[in-house]
Write a protein that holds these residues in place. Structure first.
Motif, PDB file in Angstrom:
ATOM      1  N   SER A  46       0.811  -1.216   0.000  1.00  0.00           N
ATOM      2  CA  SER A  46       0.000   0.000   0.000  1.00  0.00           C
ATOM      3  C   SER A  46       0.846   1.268   0.000  1.00  0.00           C
ATOM      4  O   SER A  46       0.308   2.366  -0.051  1.00  0.00           O
ATOM      5  N   ASP A  47       2.163   1.116   0.078  1.00  0.00           N
ATOM      6  CA  ASP A  47       3.021   2.303   0.044  1.00  0.00           C
ATOM      7  C   ASP A  47       2.756   3.093  -1.238  1.00  0.00           C
ATOM      8  O   ASP A  47       2.675   2.537  -2.319  1.00  0.00           O
ATOM      9  N   SER A  48       2.654   4.408  -1.087  1.00  0.00           N
ATOM     10  CA  SER A  48       2.360   5.239  -2.248  1.00  0.00           C
ATOM     11  C   SER A  48       3.588   5.986  -2.746  1.00  0.00           C
ATOM     12  O   SER A  48       3.546   6.587  -3.814  1.00  0.00           O
ATOM     13  N   GLN A  49       4.665   5.994  -1.987  1.00  0.00           N
ATOM     14  CA  GLN A  49       5.860   6.734  -2.370  1.00  0.00           C
ATOM     15  C   GLN A  49       6.970   5.760  -2.748  1.00  0.00           C
ATOM     16  O   GLN A  49       7.247   4.809  -2.038  1.00  0.00           O
ATOM     17  N   ARG A  50       7.611   6.007  -3.874  1.00  0.00           N
ATOM     18  CA  ARG A  50       8.665   5.142  -4.384  1.00  0.00           C
ATOM     19  C   ARG A  50       9.856   5.999  -4.802  1.00  0.00           C
ATOM     20  O   ARG A  50       9.700   7.126  -5.263  1.00  0.00           O
ATOM     21  N   THR A  51      11.040   5.426  -4.682  1.00  0.00           N
ATOM     22  CA  THR A  51      12.218   6.056  -5.254  1.00  0.00           C
ATOM     23  C   THR A  51      12.362   5.516  -6.670  1.00  0.00           C
ATOM     24  O   THR A  51      12.986   4.480  -6.898  1.00  0.00           O
ATOM     25  N   LEU A  52      11.736   6.176  -7.614  1.00  0.00           N
ATOM     26  CA  LEU A  52      11.719   5.672  -8.980  1.00  0.00           C
ATOM     27  C   LEU A  52      13.016   5.984  -9.720  1.00  0.00           C
ATOM     28  O   LEU A  52      13.325   5.332 -10.724  1.00  0.00           O
ATOM     29  N   THR A  53      13.740   6.967  -9.259  1.00  0.00           N
ATOM     30  CA  THR A  53      15.033   7.291  -9.846  1.00  0.00           C
ATOM     31  C   THR A  53      15.903   7.915  -8.760  1.00  0.00           C
ATOM     32  O   THR A  53      15.385   8.593  -7.864  1.00  0.00           O
ATOM     33  N   PRO A  54      17.209   7.692  -8.767  1.00  0.00           N
ATOM     34  CA  PRO A  54      18.060   8.252  -7.699  1.00  0.00           C
ATOM     35  C   PRO A  54      18.082   9.781  -7.726  1.00  0.00           C
ATOM     36  O   PRO A  54      18.145  10.394  -8.791  1.00  0.00           O
ATOM     37  N   TYR A  55      18.049  10.382  -6.548  1.00  0.00           N
ATOM     38  CA  TYR A  55      18.113  11.836  -6.431  1.00  0.00           C
ATOM     39  C   TYR A  55      19.395  12.273  -5.737  1.00  0.00           C
ATOM     40  O   TYR A  55      20.215  12.968  -6.311  1.00  0.00           O
ATOM     41  N   VAL A  56      19.550  11.899  -4.466  1.00  0.00           N
ATOM     42  CA  VAL A  56      20.776  12.239  -3.724  1.00  0.00           C
ATOM     43  C   VAL A  56      21.612  10.966  -3.619  1.00  0.00           C
ATOM     44  O   VAL A  56      21.179   9.984  -3.007  1.00  0.00           O
ATOM     45  N   THR A  57      22.774  10.989  -4.221  1.00  0.00           N
ATOM     46  CA  THR A  57      23.564   9.770  -4.350  1.00  0.00           C
ATOM     47  C   THR A  57      24.974   9.942  -3.809  1.00  0.00           C
ATOM     48  O   THR A  57      25.518  11.044  -3.784  1.00  0.00           O
ATOM     49  N   GLY A  58      25.550   8.825  -3.393  1.00  0.00           N
ATOM     50  CA  GLY A  58      26.946   8.772  -2.993  1.00  0.00           C
ATOM     51  C   GLY A  58      27.725   7.945  -3.994  1.00  0.00           C
ATOM     52  O   GLY A  58      27.175   7.061  -4.657  1.00  0.00           O
ATOM     53  N   THR A  59      29.022   8.219  -4.094  1.00  0.00           N
ATOM     54  CA  THR A  59      29.842   7.530  -5.091  1.00  0.00           C
ATOM     55  C   THR A  59      30.543   6.313  -4.481  1.00  0.00           C
ATOM     56  O   THR A  59      29.974   5.639  -3.626  1.00  0.00           O
ATOM     57  N   SER A  60      31.771   6.047  -4.863  1.00  0.00           N
ATOM     58  CA  SER A  60      32.423   4.755  -4.620  1.00  0.00           C
ATOM     59  C   SER A  60      32.584   4.403  -3.141  1.00  0.00           C
ATOM     60  O   SER A  60      32.790   5.273  -2.294  1.00  0.00           O
ATOM     61  N   VAL A  61      32.505   3.102  -2.871  1.00  0.00           N
ATOM     62  CA  VAL A  61      32.879   2.505  -1.588  1.00  0.00           C
ATOM     63  C   VAL A  61      33.954   1.460  -1.874  1.00  0.00           C
ATOM     64  O   VAL A  61      33.833   0.689  -2.833  1.00  0.00           O
ATOM     65  N   ILE A  62      35.004   1.434  -1.053  1.00  0.00           N
ATOM     66  CA  ILE A  62      36.081   0.455  -1.222  1.00  0.00           C
ATOM     67  C   ILE A  62      36.216  -0.347   0.059  1.00  0.00           C
ATOM     68  O   ILE A  62      36.255   0.215   1.159  1.00  0.00           O
ATOM     69  N   GLY A  63      36.283  -1.653  -0.081  1.00  0.00           N
ATOM     70  CA  GLY A  63      36.472  -2.537   1.068  1.00  0.00           C
ATOM     71  C   GLY A  63      37.593  -3.519   0.795  1.00  0.00           C
ATOM     72  O   GLY A  63      37.726  -4.021  -0.322  1.00  0.00           O
ATOM     73  N   ILE A  64      38.435  -3.777   1.800  1.00  0.00           N
ATOM     74  CA  ILE A  64      39.528  -4.740   1.652  1.00  0.00           C
ATOM     75  C   ILE A  64      39.661  -5.577   2.923  1.00  0.00           C
ATOM     76  O   ILE A  64      39.308  -5.139   4.017  1.00  0.00           O
ATOM     77  N   LYS A  65      40.169  -6.788   2.747  1.00  0.00           N
ATOM     78  CA  LYS A  65      40.591  -7.586   3.888  1.00  0.00           C
ATOM     79  C   LYS A  65      42.014  -7.175   4.270  1.00  0.00           C
ATOM     80  O   LYS A  65      42.809  -6.840   3.400  1.00  0.00           O
TER      81      LYS A  65
END
Length: 243
Positions: A15-34
């Motif tokens: 019943s949710d009426s609000q959707r994120t149909l396209t990105p608006y506020v975005t963040g860029t790269s994430v890097i992870g290492i062991k």
């Protein structure tokens, strides 16, 4: 009974009426290492409103339960929704009070199902997630995309980092790296991204997870140098038509 049954459904109703149909506020790269003692993850703190770098204090990495940390590229509000899912998952797990707790592999599997489920509803969560952790001495690092593509690796990068940082990681990453050497490697990757990704900023944050738990370090700024010849006069390098 399936352990995850009903959890994802409780936080997103039809019943949710609000959707994120396209990105608006975005963040860029994430890097992870062991690294030697666990997992390190880094991301800058920029939040882009379209092509405008509007926010400069956005945290995109969070601890999850006792054994894991998560980082996200993409839509910030969708990441907040994912964290709501995970908060309910951890609460549900704690309610069993059986002395066990979800490890990074279980959480990664859960996120894979959530992302693929939303993709199949044509209502995806616009994020690429990096999930790392350590439990019982076993280090784990995985990613999952907005359509449910997922894998594990010794080092992972999202966004532009997948193209620009991964080659550096393939050349210089070692499994027994110390904390200090691992941080220097992450900073090198982030500096490369800063110079080449318009959505990146020089303010970054580092998060680590070891057997002792998660640590989210205070943000700090990388030192930059813009005096390279190619920056001063790009046309000399063959970039026809540049300013």
């Amino acid at each position: 009974m399936n352990y995850f049954e009903g959890l994802e459904g409780t936080v997103s109703s039809e019943s949710d009426s609000q959707r994120t149909l396209t990105p608006y506020v975005t963040g860029t790269s994430v890097i992870g290492i062991k690294y030697k003692d666990g997992i390190l993850m880094t991301a800058d703190m920029g939040g882009s409103y379209g092509s405008t770098l509007r926010y400069k204090g956005v945290e995109r990495m969070k601890p999850v339960g006792k054994h894991s940390i998560i980082g996200a590229s993409g839509e910030i509000s969708d990441f907040q929704e994912i964290m709501r899912y995970l908060d309910e998952l951890i609460i549900h797990d704690n309610m069993w009070d059986d002395g066990n707790s979800l490890g990074p592999k279980e959480i990664h599997n859960y996120l894979t199902r959530v992302m693929y489920n939303r993709r199949n509803k044509f209502d995806p969560l616009w994020n690429t997630l990096v999930l790392g952790g350590i439990k019982n001495g076993q280090k784990y690092l995985g990613m999952v995309s907005s359509i449910g593509v997922h894998f594990e690796d010794d080092h992972i990068a999202t966004g532009f980092g997948n193209h620009l940082a991964r080659p550096i990681l393939r050349d210089e990453w070692k499994e027994d790296m110390s904390f200090e050497d691992a941080v220097k490697l992450l900073e090198k990757c982030m500096l490369v991204l800063l110079y080449r990704d318009r959505s990146a900023i020089n303010k970054l944050q580092i998060t680590k997870i070891t057997e002792e738990g998660a640590t989210v370090y205070q943000p700090y700024a990388l030192k930059t140098h813009w005096g390279f010849t190619a920056f001063k006069n790009p046309a000399n390098g063959g970039a026809e038509g540049s300013w």
